[in-house]
Design a protein around this motif. Sequence first.
Motif, PDB file in Angstrom:
ATOM      1  N   ARG A  30      66.946  40.536  65.050  1.00 42.35           N
ATOM      2  CA  ARG A  30      66.361  41.770  65.612  1.00 42.35           C
ATOM      3  C   ARG A  30      66.273  41.789  67.097  1.00 42.35           C
ATOM      4  O   ARG A  30      66.597  42.846  67.753  1.00 42.35           O
ATOM      5  CB  ARG A  30      64.818  41.672  65.011  1.00 42.35           C
ATOM      6  N   ARG A  46      61.131  49.284  69.129  1.00 46.20           N
ATOM      7  CA  ARG A  46      62.641  48.596  69.693  1.00 46.20           C
ATOM      8  C   ARG A  46      62.298  48.295  71.246  1.00 46.20           C
ATOM      9  O   ARG A  46      61.917  49.178  71.624  1.00 46.20           O
ATOM     10  CB  ARG A  46      63.620  49.483  69.446  1.00 46.20           C
ATOM     11  N   ARG A  97      64.253  53.378  60.274  1.00 45.76           N
ATOM     12  CA  ARG A  97      65.197  52.977  61.462  1.00 45.76           C
ATOM     13  C   ARG A  97      64.915  53.975  62.675  1.00 45.76           C
ATOM     14  O   ARG A  97      65.082  55.158  62.569  1.00 45.76           O
ATOM     15  CB  ARG A  97      66.535  52.572  60.996  1.00 45.76           C
TER      16      ARG A  97
END
Length: 238
Positions: A37, A207, A230
Motif C-alpha cells: 500500500r 491515500r 478505492r
Amino acid sequence: MSPAANAFDIKSASLDLLALLLRTDDLEELSQALDARFGTGHDAPAEAFVLDVEALPAPAELDYGRLLPMLSRRGIRAVALRHPSTALAGIASQFGLAYTSSATPARSAQNAPEPADKPAAPEPAPATGAMIVDRPVRAGQQIYAKGCDLIVLAMVSAGAEVIADGNIHIYAPLRGRALAGARGNAGARIFARSMEAELVSIAGVYRTIEQALPDSILGKPTQIYLENERLVMTALGE
C-alpha cells in the motif's frame, strides 16, 4: 498575578483522526500489505492514527512491541487503541497509547448471523449547506466543516488539514491534507483547482501522496471520489 498563570490555556478542540482497522494479527502478512500500500520507503512523515483492533480474535495477545515500531516506520503513528473491552485499556497504557471504546459492541461470535428482525444500519445522513473559508489555510491549521460541505477560496498549504462531512471544494492549490465524508459519507467528493495534496481521504479510505502525481492531474483541476471502495483521482473535464 503569578507568571505560571499565563504559561498555558486549556481550550476545547475537535480532532478527527484516521483509524487503522486491523484485519489480521499475522504481522508478516500485515507488513507485506503495508509495503504493497505505502511502498518500502520508511521515511514518510508521521500521521496520527487510532489503532482499531476490534476485528482481531485475540487483541490482547498481539505483539504491540513489534507492531507499533513497524507502523511508525511507514509513517503511521498510533496514538490510541480502540476496542469495546476496557481490558485493553491497560495494554494501551503500557505502550503509551490512549484508550477509546468502540462505538459498537463486540460480537459474541465471529460471523454470527444477525437477528432477522434487526433493522438495517442507517446510511450516513447527507451533508447540508456549506462552510466558506476565504483565507489561506496555513501549515498546522485544521478546518472542519461539521455536517456540511467545505468551500475554500484560497490555498491549503502543505501541513494544513481541511475536513468536511460532505464535499470539499478548493478553488486554489491543495498542498495539504483533505478529508471528505468524514462521518462515513462514501458519496462525498474532493474538488481542487490545483492538485498537489499530501493526503486525500473519503469516508476513511485515504491515500498519501509520497511519489510524484501523474502529469494528467499534477497541478491541474482534479476530482477525487470513491469507486468500489478505492480512491479515484481524475482531471476535471475528462
